[in-house]
Design an enzyme around this catalytic site. Structure first.
Site, short mmCIF file in Angstrom:
data_model
loop_
_atom_site.label_atom_id
_atom_site.label_comp_id
_atom_site.label_asym_id
_atom_site.label_seq_id
_atom_site.Cartn_x
_atom_site.Cartn_y
_atom_site.Cartn_z
N ASP A 1 33.69 59.95 32.15
CA ASP A 1 34.66 59.44 33.09
C ASP A 1 35.04 60.63 33.98
O ASP A 1 34.70 61.77 33.67
CB ASP A 1 35.88 58.89 32.33
N MET A 2 35.75 60.39 35.06
CA MET A 2 36.10 61.48 35.97
C MET A 2 37.55 61.95 35.79
O MET A 2 37.82 63.07 35.37
CB MET A 2 35.89 61.02 37.42
#
Length: 216
Positions: free
Chosen positions: A7-8
């Site tokens: 995920d970022m």
């Protein structure tokens, strides 16, 4: 050897506080503000469209310009934080990233945000050329729907059972599990006790508590 799907926000970069500040800057026009506790308990991992539409709905706000106009304004405000160098990597990420590069581990980003936002942050860290990004634009359903992780696995040519997802939000862990993937949950955005209820395979504070060889 397994692949890693990152995920970022809250996993690669500590962006949630910047998103909150940028959002509240816009909401001043409507005389409202989202408090920190409410934000971190409800919104990590859900995506900007969901967040802003929910805030507008709960406060009975129907802007004449439409939702997309305000989403663009939000992105503009957020990009100012990025360009001013206020976004920092999650503790230990850059070292962890170098290590998996040395081991030849396949990796990709799957974010509930727009790809442009993710790219801007990666560029400030000097690693924008290392990652393919699957973003909000590439799927029809956001997390906890597993679509984004399944799409990421497809793009790098790995089956779900051979992927490990790195997440920081309840909806992200739920999406990883629904995709049939193992999951590392990080307490960078949400409390440990909240994430533990989703039964991630690993639960850590940040990358300093991880040994990549034990995961992949």
């Amino acid at each position: 050897m397994k692949a890693i799907i990152f995920d970022m926000d809250g996993v690669i970069a500590d962006t949630e506080r910047a998103y909150l500040e940028a959002c509240n800057k816009l909401l001043k026009k409507f005389g409202i503000e989202v408090n920190k506790d409410d934000w971190f308990n409800r919104y990590p991992g859900t995506g900007t469209t969901y967040i802003l539409s929910t805030i507008f709905k709960e406060n009975n706000i129907k802007p004449s310009e439409g939702l997309e106009y305000w989403l663009e304004k939000w992105k503009t405000e957020y990009s100012k934080f990025v360009k001013n160098g206020k976004i920092k990597p999650v503790k230990g990420f850059l070292e962890f990233n170098k290590h998996i590069n040395a081991l030849g581990i396949k990796k990709i980003i799957a974010t509930g945000s727009h790809k442009k936002n993710a790219y801007l942050v990666l560029k400030t860290f000097g690693i924008e050329k290392e990652f393919e990004i699957v973003g909000l634009e590439d799927v029809t359903e956001g997390k906890p729907n597993p679509e984004i992780f399944l799409e990421a696995a497809k793009r790098i040519g790995y089956s779900p059972e051979n992927c490990v997802v790195f997440e920081d939000a309840v909806v992200g862990v739920q999406a990883a599990k629904a995709a049939g993937m193992e999951c590392v949950a990080m307490t960078t955005s949400m409390p440990e006790e909240v994430l533990r209820q989703e039964n991630p395979d690993w639960l850590v504070k940040d990358y300093t508590e991880l040994e990549v060889e034990k995961i992949v």
